[in-house]
Every structure is written in structure tokens, then in C-alpha cells.
Motif scaffolding. Structure first.
Motif, short mmCIF file in Angstrom:
data_model
loop_
_atom_site.label_atom_id
_atom_site.label_comp_id
_atom_site.label_asym_id
_atom_site.label_seq_id
_atom_site.Cartn_x
_atom_site.Cartn_y
_atom_site.Cartn_z
N ASN A 1 -38.06 -8.23 46.84
CA ASN A 1 -37.62 -8.69 48.05
C ASN A 1 -36.67 -7.76 48.89
O ASN A 1 -36.63 -8.01 50.25
CB ASN A 1 -37.06 -10.09 48.12
N LEU B 1 -47.37 -22.11 57.35
CA LEU B 1 -47.57 -20.83 56.61
C LEU B 1 -47.98 -21.05 55.27
O LEU B 1 -48.35 -20.11 54.44
CB LEU B 1 -46.08 -20.21 56.39
N GLY B 2 -48.01 -22.25 54.60
CA GLY B 2 -48.35 -22.28 53.27
C GLY B 2 -47.38 -21.96 52.37
O GLY B 2 -47.22 -21.38 51.29
N VAL B 3 -46.06 -22.23 52.68
CA VAL B 3 -44.88 -21.78 51.88
C VAL B 3 -44.02 -22.86 51.46
O VAL B 3 -43.86 -23.93 52.54
CB VAL B 3 -43.96 -20.87 52.79
N ASN C 1 -43.21 -4.16 52.60
CA ASN C 1 -44.09 -5.03 52.48
C ASN C 1 -45.72 -4.54 52.02
O ASN C 1 -45.94 -3.37 52.62
CB ASN C 1 -44.52 -5.92 53.91
N GLY D 1 -46.20 -21.16 43.65
CA GLY D 1 -45.34 -21.82 44.38
C GLY D 1 -44.01 -21.17 45.19
O GLY D 1 -43.04 -21.98 45.64
N ARG D 2 -44.34 -19.96 45.22
CA ARG D 2 -43.50 -19.14 46.07
C ARG D 2 -44.22 -18.43 47.03
O ARG D 2 -45.60 -18.10 46.86
CB ARG D 2 -42.49 -18.18 45.51
N GLY D 3 -43.91 -17.78 48.11
CA GLY D 3 -44.64 -16.73 49.01
C GLY D 3 -45.88 -17.49 49.57
O GLY D 3 -45.80 -19.02 49.40
N PRO D 4 -46.69 -17.22 50.37
CA PRO D 4 -47.62 -18.05 51.33
C PRO D 4 -48.97 -18.21 50.39
O PRO D 4 -49.52 -17.44 49.61
CB PRO D 4 -47.87 -16.89 52.38
N LYS D 5 -49.44 -19.52 50.66
CA LYS D 5 -50.68 -19.76 50.13
C LYS D 5 -51.94 -18.95 50.86
O LYS D 5 -53.04 -18.86 50.23
CB LYS D 5 -51.24 -21.14 50.30
N LYS D 6 -51.75 -18.38 52.14
CA LYS D 6 -52.86 -17.61 52.76
C LYS D 6 -52.01 -16.39 53.09
O LYS D 6 -50.93 -16.24 53.12
CB LYS D 6 -53.49 -18.27 53.86
N VAL E 1 -50.26 -14.12 55.94
CA VAL E 1 -49.42 -14.56 57.14
C VAL E 1 -48.77 -13.15 57.55
O VAL E 1 -49.40 -12.01 56.90
CB VAL E 1 -48.27 -15.42 56.61
N HIS E 2 -48.27 -13.27 58.95
CA HIS E 2 -48.07 -12.12 59.28
C HIS E 2 -46.77 -11.38 58.55
O HIS E 2 -45.95 -11.90 57.94
CB HIS E 2 -47.24 -12.20 60.72
N LEU F 1 -42.73 -11.70 58.11
CA LEU F 1 -42.18 -12.81 57.54
C LEU F 1 -41.77 -12.41 56.17
O LEU F 1 -41.10 -13.21 55.35
CB LEU F 1 -43.06 -13.85 57.33
N LYS F 2 -42.05 -11.14 55.82
CA LYS F 2 -41.65 -10.60 54.29
C LYS F 2 -40.27 -10.92 54.10
O LYS F 2 -39.91 -10.85 52.99
CB LYS F 2 -42.16 -9.17 54.35
N MET G 1 -38.42 -13.18 54.75
CA MET G 1 -37.96 -14.46 54.50
C MET G 1 -38.98 -15.30 53.47
O MET G 1 -38.40 -16.09 53.03
CB MET G 1 -37.87 -15.35 55.60
N VAL G 2 -39.97 -14.44 53.06
CA VAL G 2 -41.20 -15.09 52.31
C VAL G 2 -41.48 -14.20 51.11
O VAL G 2 -41.49 -12.81 51.46
CB VAL G 2 -42.33 -15.33 53.20
N ASP G 3 -41.60 -14.72 49.90
CA ASP G 3 -41.89 -13.92 48.74
C ASP G 3 -43.20 -13.43 48.94
O ASP G 3 -44.06 -13.96 49.72
CB ASP G 3 -41.66 -14.75 47.38
N LEU H 1 -49.05 -10.37 55.11
CA LEU H 1 -48.35 -10.32 53.98
C LEU H 1 -49.49 -11.13 53.18
O LEU H 1 -49.48 -12.27 53.52
CB LEU H 1 -46.94 -11.11 54.15
N PRO H 2 -50.36 -10.57 52.06
CA PRO H 2 -51.21 -11.47 51.66
C PRO H 2 -50.79 -12.61 50.67
O PRO H 2 -49.77 -12.47 49.93
CB PRO H 2 -51.90 -10.10 50.72
#
Lengths: 512, 512
Positions: free
Chosen positions: A288, A327-329, A352, B253-258, B260-261, B264-265, B267-269, B369-370
Motif C-alpha cells: 500500500n 467497487l466490490g470492496v 499500482n 475480503g480486501r481489495g476489489p472483487k473486480k 477498478v480504476h 483508487l489504489k 484507498m483500496v488494497d 487495479l486488478p
């Protein structure tokens, strides 16, 4: 780079989903500008009279896609852009050669006290007609539930629709027999979608630089309304470097130069493992925080004012649950609160991984030891980092860790930008939105990136941003559209969006 | 898994390149068996008389491709295999159902003292006709410079050609009015190319297990001659596990399920970073030695005898320079000498990255962000590691390092195998090669993998290997071929290769 990144409001619509739009609309109040025309009634009449011509202008433009990545219609696109500028009243219109594809420059000098810069892109993103529900070059009118009748086509919102709308405002003011309240400097490029690699050559051409330096500020037309009619005024954006990190037997002098049988791993080094080892030095264990030496040296933390703006916007939005769902987050980084996550979004530089590609990538497995492995990265930069500094530090970091052979192939990027909320550009934006009855919030910093640093950095050094009401979506995606006839009382259609640009010119001319 | 891995000699030809073959051939002496027929002259006459029928048998078989991965012609392929077995004299021929595709079993019991097992595969690898210079199902005769007229088609060498040649030997012995010198047990599967997932069900079916346990040993027919006519006798092979390591927002259970842009890295794992961090715990910093806890616990180091065999083979080959050139390699791991590199090749278990796939994999970049990242790995195992042990230890290692969410999806694999050089199978191979005048070296351990552990491990517990003269190449690749009429005096064509199998049967019957 993609302007989609700037489109915070469309993103917000995306996050909220369209399901709620119908219900929400029932409680909304109409825009004041829908109800009254005031002192601009003559211009409004001209805008309405010119509406069909405006739509035809946009459709004709959509029919000529210029795509720099495919070297498609670039000469034709620049020539067409020049004609559009001339028709709208620009003089001294000039096609500006670069080491890549040409730009276009023009001015309207009415001897006004103030001068406004306008930034256009005439190129569009690639598209696959098979993915579209309407032919992408035909600009057909389609209904977008919750918004209204919209023109669907490649470039509709990114960026020909709003640009054509701005031009429509110039046509209408002239048709109303008025003189423009400000002088206008127009700079256009045709390589925005490939990262503006030669745009600086356009902006720093002596006559263009001289013209830009006279501007109060510069904006790109952007239809910024979400389904509630709200807009955000961006006070800056992150920078970005896009690059490929490549480990290869060729450069390493170890491992194979091409893919070989995987049983050889026991005696041959692996460029794929080399890439993994190099990658993992770039970030902290949790992935991160950048761990590149000196990365934070020039990072300016957000000010208290900026943090307050973010918290206020988060409070006004109150859309954490929908955003997480879209976002699926389930958790933000470090299980931060929504406020703190949004502050982190604006504040932190990132490293990233956009993509990983090595060896066999099809279904199942294949027993190969790849000769080459690639990580596609984007590095988001914040003030006061610069691209040049970041590229140098990344190289130095890899070298220091012994990865001198790992290639850093930068494909493009932008420096971060900032614009002073006290600048006449931003104050004029806020005043115009207020006059239009549009709720505008200040966005401390976009996490996305755009070529604005070409204007905000020396030698141009002028405020740069985005302005516009109206709506569209689908940039870079199939079924891109731009709203023409709004059925959402909070959101401007073509006529009102045109009036928005006209109002802005008068507001800027008069701002204290 | 791929039998190509076993084809050390073809690999060696590949490494040497075909350019030198023409020149080399001029200095070669013809095979003794080309010059004289001796006590087997009646069989040889029958082989020659049956040559056209043998070619037709192979061509007809090539015309019916069974491909398990595509569920293509599996029932038909098993039925055809059963007919081929019956024609060659097998009785009690049985199509053996499994939870996957069926196998085939048959025996020839002539009341001999000794029984030999034969392992066949009736399936072939997928193919794309567009990549072939000759239609892959037509089995046309083409000239392969340095070798001679060859049948080109999918399965030609892997494995229908050599299998049909073995069957031709049985036909010829019968045609010569002879009784077989040994009893034969035939086991066939149709899933070799997808990793033999159900082969154990066939081999352990009570009547088949009972038959196999009577065998001195079992081999798969394989045309093992390189361009110098040399063969290697393999005394074992590494095992393999093929698997995908998957990090995903879904499981984490962290980061996006699909995807995303990428902005967002901040704030998203990132599941892609998670994969990189998990991967790098699996090996040492140089990527060359497994670092999975307990991995070496059951690893048996090579014996001095095995190391000596490897050194002798390296000395006899003396092909380091060509091998390096062909592989595009300038240094072996740790800058080892060729001898030590080949010892390492045989001795060390490996963790290899076959492929990396995450996010955007096309040209240039894309700001995503995969939500999912995959590493395709193959783990080579050595005696006395087992697949079951290795899978358990990999899972435990990831869990211990906190990567409980990182999935390990095993697609297939084989245990390592060993065969005693004092076994009657191996002694018969060596004696046959000697009689044929073919230079045979002992190969301590293949770095490649094959399903032989099904035979060498309990409950079957019999020696298993590969035997055959002749030549072919292109397994799994376009333009696969099998040599029919040799122009290389050191390399056997169809008739001599058929005689090779006949000689083997008599040698095994008589071996002390």
C-alpha cells in the motif's frame, strides 16, 4: 491517460447506480436556469435557434474519429478542428506541427480586459463497433433512463460533446449580436488519448506561449453534473507515470533469452522470479505504500483546509455503502474510516500494478520458463513530486537493489497539478455555478490525472481546470453518450449546458 | 503433462540444431542391424512385408485424434485402441471406464516365464491446422533433412508412431509363425495430455493390478535416437505439480472483487501486490531454491553413482556451448560448471513461474487495479518427495505467512519415479541397445515428468521406463513427425525400429 479519470461525478453516478435515479428525481427542484433567462434571454434565444445546428456539428465531428494510437484521421482531424474554430469566430487559426500529431491554435481578440484559455482535444479513444448498441460513428439519439435523449457515439462525452457545446455558446453570443466579454485563446491537441506526448511542444511554441500567458486561466469543457445535478470543482489532480517494468534474460545476461522448457529451472535462472523480487522492493509488505528510496522527499501533505474539504464532501455524499458495493470492496486500506480513506486517496502517492504478463497466459498451464516478464505499473504522484524526479528515483532504487538490468519503459504521464481556489478561474467557476443554481463542492485533489500540468507548470504557469454543466458518460467504453434533451430537472441538457458556458464568460469578465 | 519432457534426445537434437546433421552423417558408421539380420531374419522379413500395412495403421490412427481437453473422439478413440490391440493379438481386451475418459486393457498370455507391461496413450495434444505445413490429420510423407522420409501428423511421435511400431513387431512375430517369447500386458489411457487424472483408477482395477504385478517391468514405446543415433536410458524422473496461485479481492475480503480504476489504489488494497508478496516467500532471493517450509525434508540427494553417471554423460555429450546457444543462456545458475549444472538439474526440486496474468495484459497500459492476479507455477519434485506431501506443505507455508486467502488450485501432476538399474527391465534395455549397436547412456534422472509413478509406487510397484530406437520430433508443436525411411545411417527408420521392439522381447525373455 484518460479524461474519464477526471469525471468524478460520472464515477459517482456509476457508484450510486442508475436504479435510484428515477425515485430521486421526484424530489428534486428544477434548475433556476430552466425557469428563468434574465439578462441573457437574447443569448438563450440564439442558443435555442442554433440547437439543431449544434447537434449537427457534434454528429459530423463524431463521424470523423481521430485516433492517434492508430494514426487514423490525424491530419483530417486537425484540419476539421481548425475549421470548427474558424466557424466559431477564431482568427489566426493555425495547425501546429509537432514531433507527433499536429495541434490547433486560434484566438478571438475582442480587446477585452481579460483573456480565457480553452483546452480542446480532437482525438478519441479506440472502439470496437461490435460492443456498441448503436453505431459508434453515427451519433444516434437514444434514451438514457434518468437523464433523457442523448447522442451516442465515440467522443460524445470525451470530449467532442462538451467542446461542441462550448463552441455553440460562441456561435450564440455572436448570433445575438453581442461582442464576447473576454478574449479567448484556444489550444487543441490530437494526442490526449495516448498521454499528450507532444502537447508541451504546442503550448510552448513562442506565439502560443505568449497568448497562454495572458490568460486568467484555462479549462477544458466537461459536463460535470451527476444525477442529482451536483458538480465538483477540482483544485488539483495527481500526476501519473505509466510504465512497464521488464525483466528479461536478454538484458539480465542470466536466464533464457526466450521461453524454454520449465524443467530447466533447476539449472537456469528465471526472469519471472527476477521481476517478482524487483517488484516487491517497490512497496511495503501490505502493498500500500511506496518503498522507493526518497519517494516522499517532496510530497506535500494535504493542508488542513484540503482535509476539511474532503471531509465535507464525504459528509455531503454519504455514499460509502454504495461506493463499497459498486467497487466490490468491503474494507478500505488499513480499515480506515470513509473520511480517512478519501483523505488517503487524495494525499498518498501510489505504486499500482495494472497488469502482469509473463510466459503462458492461456487457460490451464504450460511447462515453460519464460524468458521475459512484464509488470505494467502506474505510479500516481502528488504535489510537489514531478515525473522527472520520480523516474530518476525509481531507476536509482532498482539500481541500488541490484536490479540494474530490470528495464523501466515509461510510456507516458503527467505531473501533478494544483490550482488556487482564490484564482479568478476557480472563483468564476463557483460564481457561475451559483448563478446557475447548481450545487458545487470543492474537490481538494483528484486522484486521477490530466495534462493540466502543461499549463500550471512553468513556463505557462496559469490556473487550469475543468468547467461545465450537463451530463454524459461512457468515456473509453462502449455506448458513450452525451445528454441533449434532459428529462432530469436537476441536470442540464444541451441548451442549458450551452448557456452555462456563456454565463461563465460573462462571470469571468466581471469577477472582482 | 507432456511426454515431450521425456524426450531428452529430441531435446538434444533441438539444442544442437539441424544444421550440423548433414555434415555429421558423412562420418557415421551404419547401425549393425542395418547390415545384418542374424537369427531374427524371419522376423525382419515379416516386418518388411508388413511395412505398408504398418504405415497405413499409423495413418488411420492419426486420422482419428482423441483430445481429452476437448472431449473429442474419446469413446471412438478407446474403441479404436481396443481394435488395434485385438488385431495385434491381445485377448480379453477391455474398455475400462473411469471417472473421466476410458482406458483400454488387454493381455497376450503365451505361457511364457516372463511378462512385460506396455503403457500406451491413445490421446494426442490439441493442434491448430493453420500452423502446420502439412494437414495434421493426413499423415503425409515429408522429407526431414538429416533424417529422411517421415510421416507428419498430430500424434506421429507423441505417441502413436512408436506405439504403432511396437504393434508392428507383434504382428511380424506372429506373421513369422513364432510364438511371443514373453507374455504382454497392455494398459492404455486417453488422458495423458491432461495429466493422467484417472489413470490410477485403470492401473489399480483389480484384474489390471493383478496383471501388472506379474510384469518384470513396463515401458512406453519411445523413439529415443538423436541425430547421432544415441539413446539414453532413464533411471527415474522428477515429479511435478502444476497449479495456479490466485490472489483475489473475492477470497481476500480486501481489495476489489473486480478490476477498478487504478486511481483508487490509494484507498483500496491490491490483490496483485498480494500475489507478488505471497510469491516472493516461496523461493530464495535469487529465485532458484524453494523456500517453502520443510520442502527438503524428504529430498534424497543424488548418490555418488548418479552424479558419476551425469558427469560421464556430460563428458560424452560435450555440448555445453550449443546448449547455451540454443537456450539463449549465457550462465547457468550460480555460474556453475556444466557438470554441476546438470547435477543440479537432476537433483534439485524447483518452483517455477510458468506464467503471470493479472489485470490488463494487452499492448501499452490501462489504468486499472486488478481484482484478481494469477501465477501459474510448476513445482518439480524429486525422490522421496510426493505430490501429496508437497501440496500440504505449500498450503501450510502460505497459511503460516498469513496468505490463507491465496488459493492453490492444482490442475495435475505426477510423483517422482525411480527405477533400479539392476532391474531386468533396464538390463534388458541396455542389452538390446548393445545388440543393436546403439550407443546407450544411463540418465540418472530426467528433469521432466511422466505418469510412471503410477507403476513404480504401491500398489503396482514395478519398474517403469521408456524404450525404443528410431526418431521423431515436434510433440505438442506443429509439424510433428515420425521417421519412416531413414537416410541417416545411425538412426533407425520404421523397419529397424520395429525390429528394435522385437529384439527387446527376446532379450527380456532370456536375460539372466
Amino acid at each position: 491517460m484518460d479524461f474519464r479519470e477526471l469525471d468524478r461525478l460520472n464515477r459517482r453516478d456509476l457508484l450510486r447506480g442508475t436504479a435510484m435515479l428515477g425515485a430521486g428525481a421526484a424530489f428534486m427542484q428544477p434548475l433556476p436556469l430552466l425557469a428563468q433567462a434574465g439578462s441573457m434571454s437574447d443569448v438563450r434565444k440564439a442558443v435555442e435557434a442554433g440547437k439543431d445546428a449544434s447537434i449537427k456539428r457534434l454528429r459530423d465531428w463524431i463521424a470523423l474519429p481521430s485516433i492517434a494510437a492508430e494514426n487514423r484521421n490525424m491530419t483530417e482531424g486537425a484540419a476539421y478542428m481548425a475549421e470548427l474554430a474558424k466557424d466559431a469566430g477564431f482568427t489566426n487559426v493555425e495547425i501546429v506541427p509537432t514531433d507527433g500529431h499536429p495541434g490547433v491554435f486560434g484566438t478571438i481578440d475582442v480587446g477585452a480586459k481579460r483573456t480565457l484559455g480553452i483546452y480542446f482535444m480532437y482525438d478519441v479513444k479506440q472502439y470496437d463497433p461490435a460492443e456498441w448498441s448503436s453505431p459508434p460513428l453515427e451519433g444516434k439519439m437514444v434514451d438514457r433512463p434518468g437523464f433523457g435523449q442523448s447522442i451516442m457515439g465515440r467522443g460524445a462525452v470525451n470530449q467532442k460533446g462538451p467542446e461542441a457545446t462550448f463552441l455553440a455558446a460562441l456561435h450564440a453570443i455572436r448570433a445575438a449580436g453581442r461582442k464576447l466579454p473576454v478574449n479567448i485563446v484556444l489550444v487543441c491537441e490530437g494526442e490526449e488519448e495516448i498521454g499528450s506526448p507532444h502537447f508541451r511542444q504546442i503550448a510552448t511554441k513562442p506565439n502560443i506561449l505568449a497568448a497562454l500567458k495572458k490568460c486568467e486561466g484555462i479549462f477544458i469543457p466537461m459536463p460535470g453534473q451527476d444525477s442529482s445535478g451536483n458538480v465538483a470543482v477540482n483544485l488539483g489532480s495527481k500526476g501519473i507515470i505509466e510504465l512497464e517494468l521488464v525483466a528479461s534474460g536478454e538484458k539480465w545476461g542470466r536466464g533464457p533469452k526466450k521461453d524454454v522448457h520449465s524443467s530447466l529451472k533447476a539449472m537456469v535462472d528465471s526472469p519471472a522470479w527476477r521481476l517478482v523480487q524487483a517488484l516487491q522492493t517497490l512497496v511495503t509488505k501490505d502493498g500500500n505504500t511506496p518503498a522507493i528510496e526518497g519517494w516522499f522527499e517532496n510530497v506535500r501533505p494535504l493542508t488542513e483546509r484540503e482535509k476539511t474539504l474532503i471531509r465535507e464532501a464525504a459528509k455531503a455524499d454519504n455514499d460509502e455503502a454504495q461506493m463499497k458495493q459498486a467497487l466490490g470492496v468491503t474494507h478500505w486500506i488499513d480499515n480506515l474510516s470513509y473520511d480517512d480513506a478519501l483523505i488517503r486517496l487524495a494525499q498518498e502517492p501510489t505504486v499500482n500494478i495494472e497488469g502482469l504478463v509473463a510466459g503462458y497466459t492461456g487457460p490451464g498451464g504450460k511447462t515453460v520458463l519464460p524468458g521475459r516478464a512484464v509488470a505494467k505499473l502506474d505510479l500516481r504522484l502528488v504535489p510537489n513530486q514531478t515525473r522527472a524526479e520520480a523516474e530518476k528515483k525509481l531507476r536509482a532504487h532498482l539500481d541500488k537493489h541490484g536490479f540494474t538490468d530490470v528495464e523501466v519503459n515509461v510510456s507516458g504521464g503527467y505531473d501533478p497539478t494544483e490550482v488556487d481556489e482564490k484564482s479568478s478561474l476557480i472563483r468564476s467557476e463557483l460564481a457561475t455555478y451559483k448563478k446557475l443554481g447548481v450545487n458545487a463542492s470543492l474537490n481538494a485533489r483528484m486522484a486521477g490525472s490530466w495534462p493540466g500540468a502543461t499549463f500550471t507548470a512553468p513556463p505557462v504557469s496559469i490556473p487550469a481546470g475543468h468547467f461545465g454543466i450537463g451530463h454524459g458518460s461512457g468515456a473509453h467504453a462502449p455506448d458513450e453518450y452525451y445528454l441533449i434533451d434532459s428529462t432530469n430537472p436537476k441536470v442540464a441538457g444541451l441548451v442549458d449546458a450551452t448557456m452555462g458556458y456563456a454565463e461563465f464568460l460573462y462571470t469571468l469578465a466581471a469577477i472582482k
